[in-house]
Design a protein around this motif. Structure first.
Motif, PDB file in Angstrom:
ATOM      1  N   HIS A   1      23.758 -24.718  14.171  1.00  0.00           N
ATOM      2  CA  HIS A   1      23.271 -23.921  15.291  1.00  0.00           C
ATOM      3  C   HIS A   1      22.045 -24.553  15.949  1.00  0.00           C
ATOM      4  O   HIS A   1      21.296 -25.309  15.317  1.00  0.00           O
ATOM      5  CB  HIS A   1      22.920 -22.497  14.840  1.00  0.00           C
ATOM      6  N   LEU A   2      21.845 -24.189  17.203  1.00  0.00           N
ATOM      7  CA  LEU A   2      20.698 -24.654  17.981  1.00  0.00           C
ATOM      8  C   LEU A   2      19.383 -24.226  17.341  1.00  0.00           C
ATOM      9  O   LEU A   2      18.463 -25.023  17.153  1.00  0.00           O
ATOM     10  CB  LEU A   2      20.799 -24.125  19.413  1.00  0.00           C
ATOM     11  N   THR A   3      19.282 -22.948  17.010  1.00  0.00           N
ATOM     12  CA  THR A   3      18.075 -22.427  16.382  1.00  0.00           C
ATOM     13  C   THR A   3      18.390 -21.083  15.738  1.00  0.00           C
ATOM     14  O   THR A   3      19.540 -20.611  15.787  1.00  0.00           O
ATOM     15  CB  THR A   3      16.921 -22.307  17.406  1.00  0.00           C
ATOM     16  N   TYR A   4      17.366 -20.460  15.161  1.00  0.00           N
ATOM     17  CA  TYR A   4      17.542 -19.189  14.457  1.00  0.00           C
ATOM     18  C   TYR A   4      16.359 -18.263  14.744  1.00  0.00           C
ATOM     19  O   TYR A   4      15.233 -18.713  14.966  1.00  0.00           O
ATOM     20  CB  TYR A   4      17.625 -19.403  12.938  1.00  0.00           C
ATOM     21  N   GLY A   5      16.640 -16.968  14.708  1.00  0.00           N
ATOM     22  CA  GLY A   5      15.589 -15.969  14.694  1.00  0.00           C
ATOM     23  C   GLY A   5      15.319 -15.542  13.262  1.00  0.00           C
ATOM     24  O   GLY A   5      16.233 -15.523  12.421  1.00  0.00           O
ATOM     25  N   PHE A   6      14.060 -15.198  12.974  1.00  0.00           N
ATOM     26  CA  PHE A   6      13.671 -14.792  11.624  1.00  0.00           C
ATOM     27  C   PHE A   6      12.871 -13.499  11.693  1.00  0.00           C
ATOM     28  O   PHE A   6      12.159 -13.246  12.666  1.00  0.00           O
ATOM     29  CB  PHE A   6      12.820 -15.872  10.964  1.00  0.00           C
ATOM     30  N   ALA A   7      12.977 -12.697  10.634  1.00  0.00           N
ATOM     31  CA  ALA A   7      12.263 -11.417  10.626  1.00  0.00           C
ATOM     32  C   ALA A   7      12.011 -10.957   9.198  1.00  0.00           C
ATOM     33  O   ALA A   7      12.743 -11.313   8.266  1.00  0.00           O
ATOM     34  CB  ALA A   7      13.063 -10.352  11.364  1.00  0.00           C
ATOM     35  N   THR A   8      10.963 -10.145   9.047  1.00  0.00           N
ATOM     36  CA  THR A   8      10.758  -9.354   7.839  1.00  0.00           C
ATOM     37  C   THR A   8      10.545  -7.916   8.274  1.00  0.00           C
ATOM     38  O   THR A   8       9.767  -7.647   9.199  1.00  0.00           O
ATOM     39  CB  THR A   8       9.539  -9.823   7.034  1.00  0.00           C
ATOM     40  N   GLN A   9      11.239  -6.997   7.624  1.00  0.00           N
ATOM     41  CA  GLN A   9      11.127  -5.583   7.971  1.00  0.00           C
ATOM     42  C   GLN A   9      10.790  -4.757   6.735  1.00  0.00           C
ATOM     43  O   GLN A   9      11.201  -5.098   5.616  1.00  0.00           O
ATOM     44  CB  GLN A   9      12.420  -5.080   8.621  1.00  0.00           C
TER      45      GLN A   9
ATOM     46  N   GLY B   1      18.984  -3.212   4.432  1.00  0.00           N
ATOM     47  CA  GLY B   1      18.455  -3.630   3.142  1.00  0.00           C
ATOM     48  C   GLY B   1      17.066  -3.078   2.882  1.00  0.00           C
ATOM     49  O   GLY B   1      16.745  -2.674   1.759  1.00  0.00           O
ATOM     50  N   ALA B   2      16.231  -3.045   3.926  1.00  0.00           N
ATOM     51  CA  ALA B   2      14.887  -2.491   3.767  1.00  0.00           C
ATOM     52  C   ALA B   2      14.940  -1.004   3.450  1.00  0.00           C
ATOM     53  O   ALA B   2      14.199  -0.503   2.592  1.00  0.00           O
ATOM     54  CB  ALA B   2      14.071  -2.737   5.036  1.00  0.00           C
ATOM     55  N   VAL B   3      15.817  -0.274   4.130  1.00  0.00           N
ATOM     56  CA  VAL B   3      15.947   1.162   3.885  1.00  0.00           C
ATOM     57  C   VAL B   3      16.475   1.419   2.476  1.00  0.00           C
ATOM     58  O   VAL B   3      15.976   2.304   1.759  1.00  0.00           O
ATOM     59  CB  VAL B   3      16.867   1.803   4.938  1.00  0.00           C
ATOM     60  N   ALA B   4      17.473   0.644   2.059  1.00  0.00           N
ATOM     61  CA  ALA B   4      18.025   0.819   0.713  1.00  0.00           C
ATOM     62  C   ALA B   4      16.952   0.586  -0.352  1.00  0.00           C
ATOM     63  O   ALA B   4      16.886   1.308  -1.359  1.00  0.00           O
ATOM     64  CB  ALA B   4      19.199  -0.137   0.499  1.00  0.00           C
ATOM     65  N   GLY B   5      16.095  -0.400  -0.121  1.00  0.00           N
ATOM     66  CA  GLY B   5      15.027  -0.670  -1.075  1.00  0.00           C
ATOM     67  C   GLY B   5      14.020   0.462  -1.157  1.00  0.00           C
ATOM     68  O   GLY B   5      13.542   0.817  -2.247  1.00  0.00           O
TER      69      GLY B   5
ATOM     70  N   ALA C   1       0.812  -1.216   0.000  1.00  0.00           N
ATOM     71  CA  ALA C   1       0.000   0.000   0.000  1.00  0.00           C
ATOM     72  C   ALA C   1       0.846   1.267   0.000  1.00  0.00           C
ATOM     73  O   ALA C   1       0.361   2.348  -0.354  1.00  0.00           O
ATOM     74  CB  ALA C   1      -0.920   0.003   1.224  1.00  0.00           C
ATOM     75  N   ALA C   2       2.109   1.165   0.388  1.00  0.00           N
ATOM     76  CA  ALA C   2       2.969   2.340   0.508  1.00  0.00           C
ATOM     77  C   ALA C   2       3.558   2.718  -0.847  1.00  0.00           C
ATOM     78  O   ALA C   2       3.914   1.858  -1.658  1.00  0.00           O
ATOM     79  CB  ALA C   2       4.083   2.081   1.510  1.00  0.00           C
ATOM     80  N   LYS C   3       3.687   4.023  -1.066  1.00  0.00           N
ATOM     81  CA  LYS C   3       4.254   4.520  -2.324  1.00  0.00           C
ATOM     82  C   LYS C   3       5.747   4.240  -2.400  1.00  0.00           C
ATOM     83  O   LYS C   3       6.265   3.824  -3.449  1.00  0.00           O
ATOM     84  CB  LYS C   3       3.976   6.021  -2.433  1.00  0.00           C
ATOM     85  N   TYR C   4       6.437   4.497  -1.310  1.00  0.00           N
ATOM     86  CA  TYR C   4       7.890   4.296  -1.271  1.00  0.00           C
ATOM     87  C   TYR C   4       8.208   3.367  -0.104  1.00  0.00           C
ATOM     88  O   TYR C   4       8.350   3.804   1.042  1.00  0.00           O
ATOM     89  CB  TYR C   4       8.626   5.614  -1.094  1.00  0.00           C
ATOM     90  N   ALA C   5       8.327   2.073  -0.397  1.00  0.00           N
ATOM     91  CA  ALA C   5       8.587   1.093   0.654  1.00  0.00           C
ATOM     92  C   ALA C   5       9.662   0.122   0.201  1.00  0.00           C
ATOM     93  O   ALA C   5       9.733  -0.265  -0.966  1.00  0.00           O
ATOM     94  CB  ALA C   5       7.316   0.338   1.007  1.00  0.00           C
ATOM     95  N   GLY C   6      10.498  -0.266   1.153  1.00  0.00           N
ATOM     96  CA  GLY C   6      11.502  -1.298   0.924  1.00  0.00           C
ATOM     97  C   GLY C   6      11.275  -2.437   1.889  1.00  0.00           C
ATOM     98  O   GLY C   6      10.772  -2.238   2.999  1.00  0.00           O
ATOM     99  N   ILE C   7      11.660  -3.638   1.471  1.00  0.00           N
ATOM    100  CA  ILE C   7      11.413  -4.827   2.285  1.00  0.00           C
ATOM    101  C   ILE C   7      12.666  -5.676   2.333  1.00  0.00           C
ATOM    102  O   ILE C   7      13.456  -5.709   1.380  1.00  0.00           O
ATOM    103  CB  ILE C   7      10.227  -5.635   1.716  1.00  0.00           C
TER     104      ILE C   7
END
Length: 878
Positions: free
Chosen positions: A729-737, A840-844, A587-593
Motif C-alpha cells: 500500500h501507498l501508506t497507512y493510517g494509525f490510531a490508539t483509542q 476492541g477498546a470497548v470490549a476491553g 487513571a480510569a477505573k474501567y478502561a479498554g485500549i
C-alpha cells in the motif's frame, strides 16, 4: 404509518410560510409529499417515510416541530406550516452560520431537520445545557457526525440569539492548508437548499419503481405484467427481455443481473424482477403490486459454512467460493513452539446496514448525444461504464454527473438503481427518476460482511508476539461486489499494527443467499481488529501487564515489517498516539485500549490514480474537476484548500464538481484515498496554473483553459506476491483509542488519538473521526442486520440499532501529525481508521468492569449496550 388513499382529491386550506394556500390534494396524502411534490419545498428531506424515525422531514406546525411524513394533509387544515424556507432571515442566517462555523455539516442530508429542531430547542429554552440539547434531538438521526458538532452548533446558535456571538477566527476565512475553511456549500446544506437527487425535477420526467423478489432462492417460472400495464398512468413495464446490452454488472466480477429473467433463479430478496415506469411514484408503486410472479421456491443457502459443503447448491455457476486470501510470514510452528503463552478463540462479527440517510436514487434523461445520468455513486466513471454496458451503447454516449450524496460509507460503490433508471429512460425516450424507500434500500445495497474468525496468538514471557494463526470465513451474500477485496483486507490486517515474525492467515469470501455484502467503512480491518485486540488483552492478563504496556511492547515502528511483508520505511505516529492516551487510560477505573491500522489507497497491485482539471471560467472563477465523490467527508472543501495553498488565490475563486466531461477516471472513492490522490493531482495542476499567473497572465487571459493534474501510485504488489521487499500500500493510517466506562458499566468517555499525517482542515477532520467513533460504538454494542433464511428481519431504521445523540459519550479527539512524504502536504486519509480499533477498546473496558470476555459482536448483553436499547434495564454501580 400513512398509506396513500384512493379518495378523490379535494381543496384544503392552510398557511405555508406566511401565505395561505389552497392545494387540491388527496386529504390522506402525507404532509411531506404535499410540501415537496406539490409546493416545491425541498428543505424537509425524505429519509424514511412513513417510518418517522430519522427526523429529516422536520417542519413546524403551529410553531411546534413535527415529522411531516407522519401527518396527513387533512391534519394541517387551518394551521400554520413553516419550513426553513419560511424562517425569518435573522434566524436563517444564525442557524446556518452556527452549523457551518462549528463544522456540524458533513453529507448534509439530515442537517435541515437538525437545524429546525435546534431552532425549536432554543425558542423553548434560550440557555439550553448540552443534555437539554441532546434530549431535544431524540427524534433526529445522523450517521455522519457523531452529534458532537451538532450540539456545539445549537449551543452557538443559542448564544447568537442571546447576543453572545463569538468572533470569527482568521482560520475560518483564509482557506489554506491547516485552516478551518467552512464546509463547501455549507450554508446551502443547513437550510436544505443544496439539492440531492430527489430534490431535482427535470421537465417531462416520469417515475419508476421496482418489483423485488419475494424469495431469496426461487426459480422464476412466469412474470405476468399485463395487469400492471393496464393501470392508468403506466407508460411501460420493463423486464429482463428488454435489456439491449449485458444484464450483468459488477465492479470486479460481473455476476449481478440488473433484472432476473424468467427461467432463472433468484439469489437474494434484493433481486429485481421488473421495473414500472409511470406518471407518478404512487402510480408506479400501485402497478408494481399488480404484477404476478410464479415461483418454484427452493431452500436458500444461508451460512457460508453450508455453502462450502460439497453438496451445496451452486449460487453461481463457478461455485460458492468467491476468493481465498492468504498471508504468510515465517513459520508459525516455530513461533508457537517458542511461545510462553498462547490464546485461541473463535470470534464473530455481524452484518451491518450502512444506513446512510439519503436512500438510493437516480435520474436519467435522453440527450441528443445519448443519455445523461445524475448519480449519487462513489465512482461516476464506473457507473458510466456499467450503464453503457447494460444499454449496449458506446461509453462516450453516456454522460454522468455526481450529485453529492447524503452519505455512503462504501454502500454506494456498487450501482443500485442507476442501470434500471437509465434503461427506463432509454426505452421510454423521456427523463425518469427512481427513488427507493427505506425497506427497498435495505434489500438492495451491499452490507458489511459478517465474518467468523478463529485466532490463535502467542507471545514470549515478556509479552512480545511470536505468532498469529487465523482463519476467517466471510458471508459474501448473493453477489461479489468487492467482497474478495474486503476479505483480502481482513487477512492483511489480521495482526493489527503489531510486529509479528510468524504469520499464517487465510480468509475466504463465500457466496450465500443472504443480502450481498461489500464495502463499508473499515473494509474488513475492523472485523479482524476486534479479534486481535481481544487476544492482546488476554495475553496481557496472562503476563501480568496492562493493555497499554502490551501494545507499547509490540507496536510497529519505522523500519519494521507489517504482516503483508511491507517494510514501513516512512515515518508514522503510532507511538505518539499511544503516548497521548497513556495517562487517561491508566487513571480510569474501567478502561479498554486498542490500536488500529488501515491502508490508505487500494494498493495490493492495483494502481491508485489521482486526476484533476482546473478550468478557468468566463467569470474568472475556477472549477476544480475531480473524478472522486463528495459524500460528506469534506473532499470538495479540502480540494479548495489544496488549490488555495498552491495558487495563492482566495477560496471564493473556486468551485468543485465531479462529472465525466473530462478524462478524470480515478476509480472509486474508497480506501480513504480521496484526499491523498485528489490532493496530489491538484498540487500538480495548481503548480502549472501558478506558473502561468507568475508569468504575467491574469485569470481573464486564461479564460477557457484547462490545467490538468495527475498523480499515480503504481508500485504496489499483490498480497502474498513472491517478490523481494513487497509494498502492498501507498501508506497507512494509525490510531490508539480508549473506551472509559462509568461505575455502572455504561459509556462515559471515548478517546481517539490518530496519526493523520497533516490535518488539512482540523475541524472537518475532527468531525470525521467523531463520526467514525459513533459508527464504531454502534458496531460494538447495538447495531445488527439480522437475516433469517435469507429474509431481512429489519424493516425500519430503529431496528438497526444506530446510536442517537443522547446515547453518545463524550468523545475526545487527539490529532497527531507525522507527515507522510508521498502525500499532499503530508496528509493521510482518515475516513476508515476511525472505527477500526473501536470495538476492541470497548470490549476491553467491559472486561475490566465485569470480568467477562466477549467474542461476538454486537455485545448486546453488556451493560453499556443494554442501557441504550433495553428500557427496563437499570445499570447498577459497582
Amino acid at each position: 404509518m400513512l398509506r396513500e388513499s384512493k379518495d378523490v382529491p379535494s381543496a384544503i386550506s392552510f398557511t405555508l410560510n406566511g401565505t395561505e394556500i389552497n392545494p387540491v390534494v388527496d386529504p390522506d396524502r402525507s404532509l411531506l409529499k404535499l410540501l415537496r411534490e406539490d409546493c416545491g419545498i425541498i428543505s424537509p428531506k425524505n429519509g424514511c417515510e412513513p417510518q418517522a424515525q430519522c427526523g429529516c422531514c422536520t417542519v413546524w406546525v403551529n410553531e411546534k416541530p413535527r415529522l411531516s411524513c407522519t401527518m396527513k394533509a387533512s391534519q394541517v387544515v387551518g394551521k400554520n406550516v413553516t419550513t426553513l424556507e419560511g424562517l425569518c432571515e435573522e434566524k436563517r442566517d444564525q442557524i446556518s452560520d452556527a452549523f457551518v462555523r462549528c463544522g456540524a455539516v458533513q453529507c448534509g442530508f439530515c442537517i435541515p431537520g437538525f437545524a429546525a429542531r435546534g431552532v425549536s430547542i432554543v425558542d423553548n429554552n434560550p440557555s439550553p445545557s448540552r443534555d437539554d440539547i441532546t434530549s431535544g434531538l431524540r427524534a433526529n438521526l445522523c450517521r455522519c457526525t457523531g452529534y458532537t458538532k451538532i450540539v456545539d452548533a445549537i449551543e452557538l446558535y443559542a448564544k447568537m440569539r442571546r447576543g453572545e456571538d463569538r468572533p470569527r477566527t482568521e482560520s475560518e476565512s483564509c482557506g489554506g492548508v491547516g485552516t478551518a475553511l467552512p464546509k463547501y456549500l455549507g450554508r446551502e446544506s443547513v437550510l436544505g437548499e443544496r439539492k440531492f437527487i430527489d430534490d431535482i425535477t427535470v421537465p417531462g420526467m416520469l417515475r419508476a419503481a421496482c418489483l423485488f423478489s419475494d424469495h431469496p432462492r426461487a426459480l422464476v417460472e412466469a412474470i405476468d405484467t399485463a395487469p400492471a400495464e393496464k393501470v392508468p398512468g403506466v407508460h411501460r413495464v420493463i423486464t429482463a427481455t428488454d435489456v439491449p446490452g449485458d444484464r450483468y454488472i459488477g465492479l470486479i466480477t460481473q455476476d449481478w443481473p440488473i433484472l432476473v429473467a424468467i427461467g432463472e433463479e433468484t439469489r437474494c430478496v434484493g433481486d429485481i424482477l421488473a421495473v414500472v415506469v409511470a406518471d407518478t411514484d404512487e402510480i408506479a408503486r400501485d402497478a408494481v403490486e399488480q404484477i404476478a410472479v410464479s415461483y418454484e421456491v427452493r431452500a436458500p443457502v444461508t451460512s457460508p459454512q453450508d455453502a462450502l459443503k460439497p453438496d451445496a447448491p451452486k449460487i453461481h455457476p463457478k461455485g460458492n467460493l468467491l476468493s481465498k486470501s492468504s498471508v504468510k510470514l515465517g513459520d508459525t510452528k516455530i513461533g508457537f513452539a517458542d511461545s510462553t503463552h498462547i490464546v485461541e478463540h473463535t470470534f464473530s462479527a455481524q452484518r451491518i446496514e450502512h444506513l446512510f440517510l439519503e436512500p438510493e436514487s437516480c435520474i436519467a434523461a435522453p440527450i441528443p448525444t445519448g443519455l445523461r445520468v445524475w448519480t449519487p455513486g462513489q465512482g461516476v466513471f464506473d457507473d458510466r461504464r456499467q450503464i453503457a454496458k447494460v444499454l449496449g451503447l458506446p461509453v462516450e454516449k453516456i454522460e454522468v454527473e455526481l450529485v453529492p450524496n447524503g452519505g455512503a460509507f462504501g454502500g454506494k460503490e456498487d450501482m443500485s438503481v442507476q442501470a434500471q433508471t437509465s434503461l427506463a429512460a432509454h426505452l421510454c425516450g423521456v427523463p425518469v427518476k427512481m427513488v427507493l424507500t427505506r425497506p427497498e434500500s435495505f434489500r438492495l445495497h451491499p452490507k458489511r460482511h459478517p465474518i467468523d474468525m478463529v485466532f490463535k496468538v502467542g507471545c514470549d514471557d515478556e509479552g512480545k508476539l511470536t505468532a498469529v494463526h487465523a482463519r476467517m470465513i466471510g458471508d459474501k451474500g448473493a453477489y461479489a461486489s468487492v467482497g474478495a477485496k474486503v476479505l483480502e483486507r481482513a487477512a492483511g490486517h489480521a495482526c493489527g499494527p503489531y510486529k509479528v515474525a510468524h504469520v499464517d492467515v487465510e480468509a475466504l469470501a463465500v457466496y450465500t443467499n443472504n443480502p450481498p455484502c461489500g464495502a463499508m467503512r473499515g473494509f474488513g480491518a475492523n472485523q479482524s481488529s476486534f479479534a486481535i485486540e481481544t487476544c492482546m488483552d488476554m495475553l496481557a492478563e496472562k503476563i501480568g501487564i496492562d493493555g497499554w504496556e502490551m501494545r507499547w511492547r509490540n507496536i510497529l515502528r519505522q523500519g519494521d515489517t507489517f504482516a503483508t511483508g511491507q517494510k514501513l520505511d516512512k515515518p508514522f505516529g503510532l507511538e505518539e498516539t499511544l503516548l497521548a492516551v497513556k495517562e487517561q487510560y491508566r487513571a480510569a477505573k474501567y478502561a479498554g485500549i486498542a490500536c488500529g491500522i488501515k491502508n490508505v489507497g487500494i494498493g495490493n497491485g492495483m494502481p491508485d490514480l489521482g486526476k484533476c482539471c482546473l478550468t478557468i471560467e468566463d467569470d474568472e472563477t475556477i472549477t476544480i474537476r475531480t473524478g472522486f465523490t463528495e459524500m460528506g467527508q469534506g473532499l470538495f472543501t479540502v480540494c479548495v484548500q489544496f488549490a488555495v495553498e498552491v495558487t495563492g488565490l482566495p477560496p471564493k475563486t473556486f468551485n468543485v464538481q465531479t462529472d465525466t466531461s473530462r478524462d478524470l477516471d480515478c476509480g472509486q472513492t474508497t480506501a480513504s484515498r480521496g484526499t491523498v490522490l485528489a490532493g496530489n493531482a491538484i498540487i500538480d495542476a495548481g503548480t502549472k496554473l501558478k506558473a502561468a499567473l507568475e508569468s504575467g497572465k491574469t485569470l481573464a487571459d486564461l479564460k477557457g483553459q484547462d490545467f490538468s493534474g495527475y498523480y499515480a501510485c503504481e508500485y504496489t504488489t499483490k498480497l502474498g506476491a513472491d517478490v523481494e521487499n513487497p509494498r502492498t500500500h501507498l501508506t497507512y493510517g494509525f490510531a490508539t483509542q480508549v473506551a472509559i466506562l462509568n461505575d455502572d458499566g455504561t459509556l462515559k468517555k471515548f478517546i481517539a488519538a490518530h496519526d493523520v499525517g497533516k490535518a488539512i482542515n482540523p475541524q472537518l477532520l475532527q468531525g470525521q473521526i467523531e463520526g467514525s467513533v459513533h459508527m464504531g460504538l454502534g458496531y460494538a454494542l447495538t447495531e445488527d442486520f439480522v437475516c433469517e433464511e435469507g429474509q431481512i428481519q429489519m424493516q425500519d431504521i430503529n431496528a438497526c440499532g444506530v446510536l442517537r445523540a443522547h446515547h453518545m459519550p463524550e468523545v475526545e479527539v487527539i490529532i497527531i501529525e507525522v507527515p507522510d512524504p508521498e502525500c499532499p502536504f503530508g496528509a493521510k486519509g482518515v475516513g476508515e481508521i476511525g472505527l477500526v480499533p473501536t470495538a476492541g477498546a470497548v470490549a476491553g473496558a467491559l472486561y475490566k468492569f465485569d470480568k467477562t470476555r466477549r467474542f461476538k459482536l454486537p455485545m448486546k448483553e453488556a451493560p453499556a449496550s443494554r442501557a441504550i436499547w433495553d428500557k427496563k434495564f437499570k445499570p447498577t454501580p459497582k
